[in-house]
Design an enzyme around this catalytic site. Structure first.
Site, PDB file in Angstrom:
ATOM      1  CG  ASP A   1     -99.069  65.021  31.942  1.00 11.13           C
ATOM      2  OD1 ASP A   1     -98.693  65.291  30.780  1.00 11.13           O
ATOM      3  OD2 ASP A   1     -98.916  65.813  32.891  1.00 11.13           O
TER       4      ASP A   1
ATOM      5  CG  ASP B   1     -95.971  64.664  27.824  1.00 11.58           C
ATOM      6  OD1 ASP B   1     -95.384  65.608  27.261  1.00 11.58           O
ATOM      7  OD2 ASP B   1     -96.436  64.740  28.981  1.00 11.58           O
TER       8      ASP B   1
ATOM      9  CG  ASP C   1     -91.961  68.721  31.095  1.00 11.95           C
ATOM     10  OD1 ASP C   1     -91.000  68.330  31.777  1.00 11.95           O
ATOM     11  OD2 ASP C   1     -91.889  69.678  30.303  1.00 11.95           O
TER      12      ASP C   1
END
Ligand SMILES: [Mg+2]
Length: 273
Positions: A215, A8, A10
């Site tokens: 996250d 990922d 961001d």
């Protein structure tokens, strides 16, 4: 045994607030040195991802907009593959739903529910920039959407959010949540795209081990589709409390700091951390 790293962007490889990946530089260099493919798998658009492809000189396939599209540089694999489109220098496998259908459906649903939202299609580039903290150029790239519409519920409550998500599902769409926003998507997720691309790597290289780093909740399908799933910490030093699967390794370090720790350890020591 060859590693393939799915990540990922961001809040994971890049910092949630500063959008910097500098803290991950040592591990990024290590991947380059060892020729380990790094696959961006993000809710970002193709245009936004291409900035990182250039900056990091990362010439591997990538997955845009929560698994909506898999973009494979032409000539990257030797084996014969089926594609839906050719765009620029990429062969594209399309798993997502057309953007204009998604944004129309979203507006319709919010109206019928009487829930006020803001979404990227109805925001100016300046408004996206202000809301996200992205500079104007990056905000423009974020608006070039193909498979995923981004929205926020005005004065969000749990009640409003659950009604909105229920209506999205009953209209035949899916939803997910990234670091900042809700997303309406079609029948795609990061996991489907990761599994499809991993199968292609397996056909070409046979013996691979896949690693996934994320996250947030929208990373869960990706984390469930790799051999070594890793969750980095969010600002405030917590791991996303909505992700509870004990098989997912919880690494210490917020965003790119955790990313650097996990990737260095896996690649250098060949360990499962
Ligand atoms: Mg994220």
């Amino acid at each position: 045994m060859g590693y393939i790293i799915f990540t990922d962007l961001d809040g994971t490889l890049i910092d949630h607030d500063t959008y910097s990946y500098e803290a991950a530089r040592p591990a990024l260099n290590l991947l380059k040195q060892k020729d380990v493919p790094l696959i961006f798998c993000t809710s970002k658009t193709r245009a936004e991802i291409e900035v990182y492809v250039e900056e990091l000189d990362c010439r591997h396939p990538f997955i845009s907009e929560n698994g909506g599209g898999i973009f494979i540089p032409k000539g990257y694999f030797d084996i014969d593959l089926k594609f839906d489109h050719r765009i620029g220098d990429y062969n594209v496998i399309e798993l997502g739903t057309n953007y204009s259908n998604l944004k129309d459906a979203l507006v319709e649903i919010s109206k019928s529910a009487g829930i006020e939202i803001i979404n990227f299609a109805n925001m100016t580039t300046e408004e996206v920039s202000e809301d996200t903290g992205l500079d104007i150029h990056s905000a423009g790239l974020a608006k070039l959407r193909e498979y995923d519409e981004v929205f926020r519920i005005i004065d969000e409550t749990e009640e409003k959010a659950s009604l909105m998500m229920e209506l999205i599902r009953s209209a035949g769409y899916n939803h997910t949540r990234g670091g900042r926003y809700w997303h309406i998507i079609g029948n795609n997720d990061k996991g489907k795209a990761v599994r499809m691309l991993s199968d292609i790597y397996r056909k070409q290289f046979t013996d691979i081990t896949t690693v996934g780093l994320g996250d947030s909740l929208n990373d869960l399908p990706m984390l469930g589709s790799v051999d070594i799933p890793v969750l980095v910490q969010k600002p405030g030093s917590l791991h996303d409390p909505s992700i509870t699967d004990p098989k997912i390794k919880r690494v210490k370090g917020i965003g790119p700091i955790g990313w650097n720790n996990a990737v260095s350890e896996i690649i250098e020591k060949g360990s499962e951390i």
